[in-house]
Design an enzyme around this catalytic site. Sequence first.
Site, PDB file in Angstrom:
ATOM      1  N   LYS A 124       0.860  -1.190   0.000  1.00 17.20           N
ATOM      2  CA  LYS A 124       0.000   0.000   0.000  1.00 17.20           C
ATOM      3  C   LYS A 124       0.893   1.236   0.000  1.00 17.20           C
ATOM      4  CE  LYS A 124      -3.688   2.289   2.633  1.00 17.20           C
ATOM      5  NZ  LYS A 124      -4.679   2.149   3.704  1.00 17.20           N
ATOM      6  N   ASP A 231     -12.590   5.117  10.572  1.00 20.97           N
ATOM      7  CA  ASP A 231     -13.069   5.358   9.204  1.00 20.97           C
ATOM      8  C   ASP A 231     -13.763   4.103   8.690  1.00 20.97           C
ATOM      9  OD1 ASP A 231     -13.484   6.689   6.783  1.00 20.97           O
ATOM     10  OD2 ASP A 231     -11.548   6.098   5.954  1.00 20.97           O
TER      11      ASP A 231
HETATM   12  N1  LIG Z   1      -4.047  -6.405   1.760  1.00 20.49           N
HETATM   13  C1  LIG Z   1      -4.723  -6.145   0.633  1.00 20.49           C
HETATM   14  N2  LIG Z   1      -4.851  -7.116  -0.323  1.00 20.49           N
HETATM   15  C2  LIG Z   1      -5.541  -6.863  -1.466  1.00 20.49           C
HETATM   16  N3  LIG Z   1      -6.127  -5.698  -1.774  1.00 20.49           N
HETATM   17  C3  LIG Z   1      -6.043  -4.690  -0.877  1.00 20.49           C
HETATM   18  C4  LIG Z   1      -5.337  -4.854   0.369  1.00 20.49           C
HETATM   19  N4  LIG Z   1      -5.419  -3.689   1.049  1.00 20.49           N
HETATM   20  C5  LIG Z   1      -6.118  -2.841   0.276  1.00 20.49           C
HETATM   21  N5  LIG Z   1      -6.516  -3.430  -0.886  1.00 20.49           N
HETATM   22  C6  LIG Z   1      -7.303  -2.802  -1.970  1.00 20.49           C
HETATM   23  O1  LIG Z   1      -6.944  -1.433  -2.079  1.00 20.49           O
HETATM   24  C7  LIG Z   1      -8.067  -0.578  -1.804  1.00 20.49           C
HETATM   25  C8  LIG Z   1      -7.628   0.645  -1.024  1.00 20.49           C
HETATM   26  O2  LIG Z   1      -7.099   0.238   0.232  1.00 20.49           O
HETATM   27  P1  LIG Z   1      -7.402   1.035   1.575  1.00 20.49           P
HETATM   28  O3  LIG Z   1      -6.548   0.435   2.647  1.00 20.49           O
HETATM   29  O4  LIG Z   1      -8.866   1.067   1.836  1.00 20.49           O
HETATM   30  O5  LIG Z   1      -6.833   2.488   1.240  1.00 20.49           O
HETATM   31  P2  LIG Z   1      -7.525   3.937   1.055  1.00 20.49           P
HETATM   32  O6  LIG Z   1      -7.087   4.706   2.252  1.00 20.49           O
HETATM   33  O7  LIG Z   1      -6.925   4.488  -0.184  1.00 20.49           O
HETATM   34  O8  LIG Z   1      -9.001   3.757   1.002  1.00 20.49           O
HETATM   35  C9  LIG Z   1      -9.038  -1.471  -1.050  1.00 20.49           C
HETATM   36  O9  LIG Z   1     -10.357  -1.065  -1.223  1.00 20.49           O
HETATM   37  C10 LIG Z   1      -8.783  -2.836  -1.659  1.00 20.49           C
HETATM   38  O10 LIG Z   1      -9.481  -2.982  -2.890  1.00 20.49           O
END
Ligand SMILES: Nc1ncnc2c1ncn2[C@@H]1O[C@H](COP(=O)(O)OP(=O)(O)O)[C@@H](O)[C@H]1O
Length: 305
Positions: A124, A231
Amino acid sequence: MSAVNIAVRAFRKLEPEDIKLLQAMEEQMKNYEYAPKDAIQKQSEFAFSEIEYRLPLLIKNGLVQGWRGKYVGYGLTTAGHDALAINALVKADVIEAFGKPLGVGKESDVYNALAPDEKQVALKFHRIGRTSFKKTKLKRNYTVTYSYTPDWHHQSRISAKKEYLALKLLYPKGVAVPEPIKQTRHVLVMSMIDGAELYHYPELPNAQAVYDEILSNVKIAYQDADMIHGDLSPYNIILQPDMHILIIDWPQAVSTKHPNAKELIERDLRNVLTFFQRKYGLKNRLEDAVTYVTTNTKTNLTAQD
Ligand SMILES: Nc1ncnc2c1ncn2[C@@H]1O[C@H](COP(=O)(O)OP(=O)(O)O)[C@@H](O)[C@H]1O
Ligand SMILES: [Mg+2]
């Protein structure tokens, strides 16, 4: 092309001297938004001729940008910062090969990568301070360029660290979250998860069980890790193919002792409950949810196997 794609493509061509130069620039960006060549030279201890040779290539590959104001300076682009993070993860044997985008959030870009043990991991890239974006039409498709506030990298690094620390506390307590693996700069590495955001799920065979499972996890986080997500929404809850949930996106988590803890836990629970009431007609009440989560009674895990 996204910053991560630019970083990955450029990374393959980088020589150790390029990395050293990027690292020197990164260091100087604590002092300057755009560092003058003198400062870069002192920090890197390279000869000017070396810098004259390497800077234009780094600019061409999208990792560095030049700036002309009262003086001429150079700064890392988003892709430049990404390349340094990727380099650190490769050097630390956390990742071996880079994969595809998994998701683009408002404040992050998430990619998958392969770890040396063949496991899939998720990276991320935190993007706090991504302010606006421009859509430009190319011949066949669109490309999106984002702008960032000057301190985006600092903010994003803090955000990645906070999320990593939150997951480090939550995961061992058994809260359904991705397993934290590593944090470096603005990048958090965690186990890759399968499934889709609850929001996007077309239908749920047993909405009540999913709701109960969310609540029992919010309760464990609250009781055993003293943590409130802050959140929580159907966008940050992933429903896996086995119909069990995972709660993601924890950088803004706060302690249950936070002065606004009560409002925050209520808001989190309201976001979840409203969704289930509207979409699935659940009759549960907010007061009951708040009492269940915040009262120290044995956690009901019946929704889980
Ligand atoms: N560990 C993970 N494995 C697979 N996909 C992930 C993972 N973490 C996040 N995602 C994907 O990335 C998107 C954004 O992650 P998120 O942590 O919600 O960040 P943001 O703060 O940008 O919303 C999620 O909605 C999901 O689709
Ligand atoms: Mg999110």
